[in-house]
Design a protein around this motif. Structure first.
Motif, PDB file in Angstrom:
ATOM      1  N   MET A   1       0.846  -1.191   0.000  1.00 56.66           N
ATOM      2  CA  MET A   1       0.000   0.000   0.000  1.00 56.66           C
ATOM      3  C   MET A   1       0.885   1.248   0.000  1.00 56.66           C
ATOM      4  O   MET A   1       1.820   1.359   0.770  1.00 56.66           O
ATOM      5  N   ARG A   2       0.581   2.186  -0.866  1.00 53.79           N
ATOM      6  CA  ARG A   2       1.355   3.419  -0.960  1.00 53.79           C
ATOM      7  C   ARG A   2       0.881   4.405   0.097  1.00 53.79           C
ATOM      8  O   ARG A   2      -0.312   4.533   0.350  1.00 53.79           O
ATOM      9  N   LEU A   3       1.804   5.099   0.707  1.00 58.08           N
ATOM     10  CA  LEU A   3       1.416   6.134   1.670  1.00 58.08           C
ATOM     11  C   LEU A   3       0.755   7.310   0.956  1.00 58.08           C
ATOM     12  O   LEU A   3      -0.237   7.852   1.415  1.00 58.08           O
ATOM     13  N   LEU A   4       1.346   7.723  -0.148  1.00 56.50           N
ATOM     14  CA  LEU A   4       0.801   8.842  -0.908  1.00 56.50           C
ATOM     15  C   LEU A   4       0.705   8.444  -2.381  1.00 56.50           C
ATOM     16  O   LEU A   4       1.698   8.472  -3.093  1.00 56.50           O
ATOM     17  N   PRO A   5      -0.471   8.055  -2.854  1.00 55.45           N
ATOM     18  CA  PRO A   5      -0.629   7.660  -4.258  1.00 55.45           C
ATOM     19  C   PRO A   5      -0.224   8.785  -5.202  1.00 55.45           C
ATOM     20  O   PRO A   5      -0.341   9.960  -4.871  1.00 55.45           O
ATOM     21  N   ARG A   6       0.231   8.419  -6.380  1.00 57.03           N
ATOM     22  CA  ARG A   6       0.707   9.416  -7.338  1.00 57.03           C
ATOM     23  C   ARG A   6      -0.364  10.439  -7.690  1.00 57.03           C
ATOM     24  O   ARG A   6      -0.068  11.585  -7.960  1.00 57.03           O
ATOM     25  N   GLU A   7      -1.625  10.016  -7.724  1.00 62.93           N
ATOM     26  CA  GLU A   7      -2.675  10.921  -8.152  1.00 62.93           C
ATOM     27  C   GLU A   7      -3.046  11.958  -7.094  1.00 62.93           C
ATOM     28  O   GLU A   7      -3.766  12.905  -7.364  1.00 62.93           O
ATOM     29  N   GLU A   8      -2.563  11.779  -5.876  1.00 63.12           N
ATOM     30  CA  GLU A   8      -2.912  12.709  -4.802  1.00 63.12           C
ATOM     31  C   GLU A   8      -2.120  14.006  -4.923  1.00 63.12           C
ATOM     32  O   GLU A   8      -0.910  13.998  -5.117  1.00 63.12           O
ATOM     33  N   LYS A   9      -2.816  15.117  -4.760  1.00 60.31           N
ATOM     34  CA  LYS A   9      -2.191  16.430  -4.842  1.00 60.31           C
ATOM     35  C   LYS A   9      -1.330  16.740  -3.621  1.00 60.31           C
ATOM     36  O   LYS A   9      -0.458  17.595  -3.682  1.00 60.31           O
ATOM     37  N   PHE A  10      -1.596  16.079  -2.507  1.00 63.03           N
ATOM     38  CA  PHE A  10      -0.844  16.393  -1.305  1.00 63.03           C
ATOM     39  C   PHE A  10       0.652  16.169  -1.517  1.00 63.03           C
ATOM     40  O   PHE A  10       1.476  16.999  -1.124  1.00 63.03           O
ATOM     41  N   TYR A  11       1.001  15.039  -2.127  1.00 66.60           N
ATOM     42  CA  TYR A  11       2.414  14.765  -2.380  1.00 66.60           C
ATOM     43  C   TYR A  11       3.021  15.848  -3.255  1.00 66.60           C
ATOM     44  O   TYR A  11       4.115  16.357  -2.984  1.00 66.60           O
ATOM     45  N   HIS A  12       2.308  16.220  -4.313  1.00 68.05           N
ATOM     46  CA  HIS A  12       2.806  17.241  -5.240  1.00 68.05           C
ATOM     47  C   HIS A  12       3.064  18.555  -4.505  1.00 68.05           C
ATOM     48  O   HIS A  12       4.083  19.221  -4.739  1.00 68.05           O
ATOM     49  N   LEU A  13       2.169  18.927  -3.609  1.00 68.36           N
ATOM     50  CA  LEU A  13       2.310  20.189  -2.895  1.00 68.36           C
ATOM     51  C   LEU A  13       3.435  20.130  -1.864  1.00 68.36           C
ATOM     52  O   LEU A  13       4.159  21.114  -1.677  1.00 68.36           O
ATOM     53  N   PHE A  14       3.574  18.990  -1.198  1.00 64.73           N
ATOM     54  CA  PHE A  14       4.705  18.835  -0.275  1.00 64.73           C
ATOM     55  C   PHE A  14       6.024  19.038  -1.021  1.00 64.73           C
ATOM     56  O   PHE A  14       6.919  19.760  -0.559  1.00 64.73           O
ATOM     57  N   LEU A  15       6.147  18.375  -2.150  1.00 66.64           N
ATOM     58  CA  LEU A  15       7.395  18.443  -2.912  1.00 66.64           C
ATOM     59  C   LEU A  15       7.625  19.849  -3.464  1.00 66.64           C
ATOM     60  O   LEU A  15       8.770  20.327  -3.517  1.00 66.64           O
ATOM     61  N   LYS A  16       6.541  20.520  -3.845  1.00 63.77           N
ATOM     62  CA  LYS A  16       6.659  21.899  -4.325  1.00 63.77           C
ATOM     63  C   LYS A  16       7.211  22.804  -3.226  1.00 63.77           C
ATOM     64  O   LYS A  16       8.078  23.642  -3.470  1.00 63.77           O
ATOM     65  N   GLN A  17       6.722  22.599  -2.005  1.00 62.28           N
ATOM     66  CA  GLN A  17       7.213  23.390  -0.880  1.00 62.28           C
ATOM     67  C   GLN A  17       8.679  23.071  -0.579  1.00 62.28           C
ATOM     68  O   GLN A  17       9.468  23.971  -0.284  1.00 62.28           O
ATOM     69  N   VAL A  18       9.052  21.814  -0.670  1.00 61.18           N
ATOM     70  CA  VAL A  18      10.448  21.430  -0.419  1.00 61.18           C
ATOM     71  C   VAL A  18      11.365  22.029  -1.489  1.00 61.18           C
ATOM     72  O   VAL A  18      12.495  22.434  -1.185  1.00 61.18           O
ATOM     73  N   ASP A  19      10.892  22.106  -2.728  1.00 62.85           N
ATOM     74  CA  ASP A  19      11.690  22.731  -3.785  1.00 62.85           C
ATOM     75  C   ASP A  19      11.919  24.217  -3.491  1.00 62.85           C
ATOM     76  O   ASP A  19      13.013  24.748  -3.728  1.00 62.85           O
ATOM     77  N   ILE A  20      10.889  24.876  -2.977  1.00 62.89           N
ATOM     78  CA  ILE A  20      11.027  26.291  -2.607  1.00 62.89           C
ATOM     79  C   ILE A  20      12.032  26.435  -1.471  1.00 62.89           C
ATOM     80  O   ILE A  20      12.887  27.327  -1.487  1.00 62.89           O
ATOM     81  N   ILE A  21      11.949  25.546  -0.492  1.00 64.87           N
ATOM     82  CA  ILE A  21      12.903  25.548   0.624  1.00 64.87           C
ATOM     83  C   ILE A  21      14.323  25.337   0.113  1.00 64.87           C
ATOM     84  O   ILE A  21      15.262  26.024   0.540  1.00 64.87           O
ATOM     85  N   SER A  22      14.493  24.408  -0.805  1.00 63.77           N
ATOM     86  CA  SER A  22      15.826  24.117  -1.350  1.00 63.77           C
ATOM     87  C   SER A  22      16.421  25.333  -2.044  1.00 63.77           C
ATOM     88  O   SER A  22      17.616  25.634  -1.885  1.00 63.77           O
ATOM     89  N   GLU A  23      15.596  26.041  -2.799  1.00 60.89           N
ATOM     90  CA  GLU A  23      16.078  27.240  -3.486  1.00 60.89           C
ATOM     91  C   GLU A  23      16.420  28.335  -2.471  1.00 60.89           C
ATOM     92  O   GLU A  23      17.430  29.043  -2.629  1.00 60.89           O
ATOM     93  N   ALA A  24      15.624  28.457  -1.427  1.00 58.05           N
ATOM     94  CA  ALA A  24      15.902  29.460  -0.394  1.00 58.05           C
ATOM     95  C   ALA A  24      17.204  29.152   0.336  1.00 58.05           C
ATOM     96  O   ALA A  24      17.994  30.064   0.634  1.00 58.05           O
ATOM     97  N   THR A  25      17.457  27.875   0.609  1.00 56.50           N
ATOM     98  CA  THR A  25      18.712  27.517   1.285  1.00 56.50           C
ATOM     99  C   THR A  25      19.910  27.770   0.374  1.00 56.50           C
ATOM    100  O   THR A  25      20.978  28.186   0.848  1.00 56.50           O
TER     101      THR A  25
END
Length: 204
Positions: A1-25
């Motif tokens: 069982m997947r924790l976050l299925p590919r079709e879920e937007k939550f994963y996409h948004l988490f990763l989008k926020q992490v990308d912003i954090i990475s650029e800020a660092t």
């Protein structure tokens, strides 16, 4: 069982926020290494990223409130979102303190701490990529914990050194506060790792 299925937007948004954090660092590290000649511009760019991050967090909370069945517990989604928001806030606060206090030259310990913040962001990105695949998240969380311990040692040693060698009390206060902001930012990264570990345990 997947924790976050590919079709879920939550994963996409988490990763989008992490990308912003990475650029800020990246900008923070670049500014600290270059000194005040670059730091003010980096701080401005980080502020823009912080506003983008706020939009992502708002979208996460909006989607959470409108989704009946979520891939993981709603309280975990909320905790991850809030913890990621704190990381970005910490990066912005650190950058602006550095600019406002006009610290010149920037101590080598602060450069080391900026590198650790960047490494934490890299480890967070790896953890969230593994979260999508239900992969080995824990090793990245452990790395963040290790980096937090390293940052603590550097920060404490730097503050001890300050009280031993810095004669100007105003400069001492400024430097000590910036060290505390760096450490708080790394602590926020560890908070994200702690929430992710709890998610893994709950869903294993």
């Amino acid at each position: 069982m997947r924790l976050l299925p590919r079709e879920e937007k939550f994963y996409h948004l988490f990763l989008k926020q992490v990308d912003i954090i990475s650029e800020a660092t990246r900008l923070l590290q670049e500014g600290v290494q270059a000194g005040n000649s670059r730091l003010a511009g980096a701080a401005t760019e980080i502020s823009v990223l912080e506003h983008k991050g706020d939009e992502v967090i708002h979208e996460l909370f909006t989607r959470l409130n409108s989704t009946f069945i979520t891939p993981i517990d709603p309280e975990d989604i909320h905790a991850i979102s809030a913890a990621l928001d704190n990381v970005l806030d910490g990066i912005e606060d650190t950058a602006h303190r550095l600019v406002a206090y006009r610290i010149e030259p920037i101590p080598s310990d602060m450069v080391q701490l900026s590198v650790i913040v960047s490494k934490c962001a890299k480890a967070l990105k790896s953890a969230f990529l593994e979260l999508e695949k239900n992969g080995p998240i824990m090793e990245h969380c452990i790395e963040i914990n290790r980096l937090e311990n390293e940052a603590d040692l550097i920060g404490r040693s730097a503050v001890v050194d300050l009280f031993d060698k810095q004669k100007d009390p105003i400069t001492l206060i400024k430097l000590k506060e910036v060290y505390e902001f760096f450490e708080a930012t790394v602590d926020s990264c560890e908070d994200v790792a702690d929430v992710l570990q709890n998610v893994v345990v709950k869903n294993s």
